[in-house]
Design an enzyme around this catalytic site. Structure first.
Site, PDB file in Angstrom:
ATOM      1  NE  ARG A 135      62.536  50.175  29.170  1.00 13.48           N
ATOM      2  CZ  ARG A 135      63.302  51.231  28.911  1.00 13.48           C
ATOM      3  NH1 ARG A 135      64.023  51.767  29.866  1.00 13.48           N
ATOM      4  NH2 ARG A 135      63.353  51.747  27.697  1.00 13.48           N
ATOM      5  CG  ASP A 172      60.304  51.591  25.895  1.00 13.77           C
ATOM      6  OD1 ASP A 172      60.036  52.544  25.147  1.00 13.77           O
ATOM      7  OD2 ASP A 172      61.342  50.902  25.760  1.00 13.77           O
ATOM      8  N   GLY A 173      57.629  50.939  24.348  1.00  9.72           N
ATOM      9  CA  GLY A 173      57.274  50.017  23.269  1.00  9.72           C
ATOM     10  C   GLY A 173      56.175  50.507  22.335  1.00  9.72           C
ATOM     11  CG  ASN A 174      53.660  53.811  23.369  1.00 10.36           C
ATOM     12  OD1 ASN A 174      53.335  52.795  23.959  1.00 10.36           O
ATOM     13  ND2 ASN A 174      53.492  55.010  23.865  1.00 10.36           N
ATOM     14  N   GLY A 175      56.364  52.689  19.901  1.00  6.85           N
ATOM     15  CA  GLY A 175      56.872  52.782  18.525  1.00  6.85           C
ATOM     16  C   GLY A 175      56.948  51.411  17.877  1.00  6.85           C
ATOM     17  CD1 TRP A 194      62.792  67.592  26.085  1.00  4.09           C
ATOM     18  CD2 TRP A 194      61.396  68.194  24.453  1.00  4.09           C
ATOM     19  NE1 TRP A 194      61.672  68.136  26.678  1.00  4.09           N
ATOM     20  CE2 TRP A 194      60.801  68.514  25.690  1.00  4.09           C
ATOM     21  CE3 TRP A 194      60.678  68.473  23.274  1.00  4.09           C
ATOM     22  CZ2 TRP A 194      59.542  69.110  25.793  1.00  4.09           C
ATOM     23  CZ3 TRP A 194      59.415  69.073  23.373  1.00  4.09           C
ATOM     24  CH2 TRP A 194      58.865  69.377  24.618  1.00  4.09           C
ATOM     25  CG  LEU A 251      46.119  56.166  41.876  1.00  4.44           C
ATOM     26  CD1 LEU A 251      46.916  55.026  42.512  1.00  4.44           C
ATOM     27  CD2 LEU A 251      45.746  55.787  40.434  1.00  4.44           C
ATOM     28  CD  GLU A 308      67.646  62.008  28.856  1.00  7.17           C
ATOM     29  OE1 GLU A 308      66.563  61.552  29.321  1.00  7.17           O
ATOM     30  OE2 GLU A 308      68.425  62.709  29.550  1.00  7.17           O
ATOM     31  CB  SER A 367      65.428  54.987  29.912  1.00  8.25           C
ATOM     32  OG  SER A 367      65.764  53.865  29.122  1.00  8.25           O
ATOM     33  CG  HIS A 427      53.238  57.864  21.071  1.00  9.95           C
ATOM     34  ND1 HIS A 427      54.115  57.159  21.874  1.00  9.95           N
ATOM     35  CD2 HIS A 427      54.024  58.490  20.146  1.00  9.95           C
ATOM     36  CE1 HIS A 427      55.358  57.342  21.443  1.00  9.95           C
ATOM     37  NE2 HIS A 427      55.332  58.142  20.391  1.00  9.95           N
TER      38      HIS A 427
HETATM   39  C1  IPE Z   1      61.872  55.682  28.282  1.00  8.53           C
HETATM   40  O1  IPE Z   1      61.795  55.082  27.055  1.00  8.53           O
HETATM   41  C2  IPE Z   1      61.006  56.918  28.310  1.00  8.53           C
HETATM   42  C3  IPE Z   1      59.569  56.685  28.345  1.00  8.53           C
HETATM   43  C4  IPE Z   1      58.980  55.528  28.370  1.00  8.53           C
HETATM   44  C5  IPE Z   1      58.761  57.872  28.374  1.00  8.53           C
HETATM   45  P1  IPE Z   1      62.803  55.414  25.860  1.00  8.53           P
HETATM   46  O2  IPE Z   1      62.290  54.720  24.664  1.00  8.53           O
HETATM   47  O3  IPE Z   1      62.990  56.880  25.756  1.00  8.53           O
HETATM   48  O4  IPE Z   1      64.153  54.786  26.397  1.00  8.53           O
HETATM   49  P2  IPE Z   1      65.415  54.267  25.588  1.00  8.53           P
HETATM   50  O5  IPE Z   1      65.776  55.334  24.594  1.00  8.53           O
HETATM   51  O6  IPE Z   1      65.028  53.002  24.914  1.00  8.53           O
HETATM   52  O7  IPE Z   1      66.444  54.037  26.640  1.00  8.53           O
HETATM   53  C1  IPE Z   2      57.465  54.953  24.903  1.00  9.65           C
HETATM   54  O1  IPE Z   2      57.409  54.233  23.710  1.00  9.65           O
HETATM   55  C2  IPE Z   2      56.802  56.304  24.816  1.00  9.65           C
HETATM   56  C3  IPE Z   2      57.743  57.432  24.761  1.00  9.65           C
HETATM   57  C4  IPE Z   2      59.012  57.356  24.948  1.00  9.65           C
HETATM   58  C5  IPE Z   2      57.161  58.758  24.502  1.00  9.65           C
HETATM   59  P1  IPE Z   2      58.499  54.419  22.566  1.00  9.65           P
HETATM   60  O2  IPE Z   2      58.014  55.462  21.624  1.00  9.65           O
HETATM   61  O3  IPE Z   2      59.837  54.659  23.151  1.00  9.65           O
HETATM   62  O4  IPE Z   2      58.441  53.003  21.882  1.00  9.65           O
HETATM   63  P2  IPE Z   2      59.667  52.200  21.284  1.00  9.65           P
HETATM   64  O5  IPE Z   2      60.627  51.945  22.416  1.00  9.65           O
HETATM   65  O6  IPE Z   2      60.277  53.051  20.216  1.00  9.65           O
HETATM   66  O7  IPE Z   2      59.072  50.948  20.759  1.00  9.65           O
HETATM   67 MG    MG Z   3      61.293  53.352  23.705  1.00  2.00          MG
END
Ligand code: IPE
Ligand code: IPE
Ligand code: MG
Length: 242
Positions: free
Chosen positions: A189, A21-24, A70, A133, A68, A197, A38
């Protein structure tokens, strides 16, 4: 009572799972488009796969896209779809050479024919009897949906008299789950949030869960090695008195 050597002996780490998590937020903090986050994240996967092999980990299960997810903007979803194809094209040869067995799980059909056929090809080309692996990628996966599907299957099997209700057990759940691994030892995570999640709800029953603040694109081999050594020092009791 456990002897001192039993208490201090390190845990074997077989099955790791990661909520990447955290790419955005990484993209935002670097004034970049979310798709760049991403993209950077895919590069980190390559490093962590390599280190997992070095560490003799048996399986690495990665959350790439949830049921979710989607609900995200179309533009982001189409950039993720393109990235899936590109990642397979770029990395398949290396995975074959590294003897990595690649599997995808979740509602893959929803990603459309070109991704489905790319995934089938990648899975077939990485099939190997003794992999270094098992690399499992969750795509369009949700733990609640998986559990509901297992319940539906059990109800249908019972109604059609394929099974008796009393024969339903843990093995039935594991064998009918879309998740390739039976249980997870360590769940990581990234990105700072302390929640799961909808990932691997059944399989993480006794996982050590480590939440770390770094965004996935900033995750490094060094951080991974630190978490693995932390895991090895944990006392895992599985409900018993040790
Ligand atoms: C969980 O992250 C899904 C993935 C890392 C693929 P989300 O960004 O979707 O989770 P929430 O919305 O913060 O719970
Ligand atoms: C996780 O990173 C990747 C996916 C859910 C596809 P996010 O895109 O959820 O990154 P944040 O949580 O918005 O920073
Ligand atoms: Mg996220």
């Amino acid at each position: 009572m456990a002897t001192q050597s039993e208490v201090t002996k390190s845990n074997a780490l077989r099955n790791v799972a990661i909520i990447m998590d955290g790419n955005g937020r990484w993209a935002k903090s670097n004034a970049l488009q979310v798709s760049k986050g991403h993209e950077k994240g895919v590069g980190v996967v390559r490093e962590i796969v390599e280190e997992s092999i070095n560490q003799n980990i048996e399986s690495l299960t990665l959350f790439a896209f949830s049921s979710e997810n989607w609900g995200r903007p179309n533009k982001e979803i189409s950039s993720i779809k393109k990235l899936i194809i590109k990642a397979i094209d770029d990395q398949l040869e290396d995975l074959i050479n590294q003897k990595v067995l690649l599997s995808f799980f979740g509602d893959i059909e929803a990603f459309g024919d070109s991704i489905v056929s790319k995934i089938n090809l990648a899975e077939n080309k990485t099939k190997i009897a003794k992999p270094s692996l098992r690399l499992n990628i969750a795509l369009g996966y949700g733990g609640q949906q998986d559990i509901l599907n297992i319940i539906k299957k059990a109800a249908a099997d019972a109604l059609e008299k394929n099974i008796s209700i009393n024969s339903l057990d843990k093995d039935y759940i594991i064998n009918n789950s879309c998740v390739p691994e039976e249980s997870i030892d360590l769940l990581i995570r990234t990105g700072g949030d302390k929640r799961v999640s909808n990932f691997l709800l059944y399989q993480i029953a006794y996982a050590e869960i480590m939440f770390i603040d770094e965004y996935w694109p900033d995750f490094t081999k060094k951080l991974y090695i630190d978490l693995i050594s932390r895991f090895k020092k944990v006392s895992r009791r599985f409900g018993k008195r040790v």
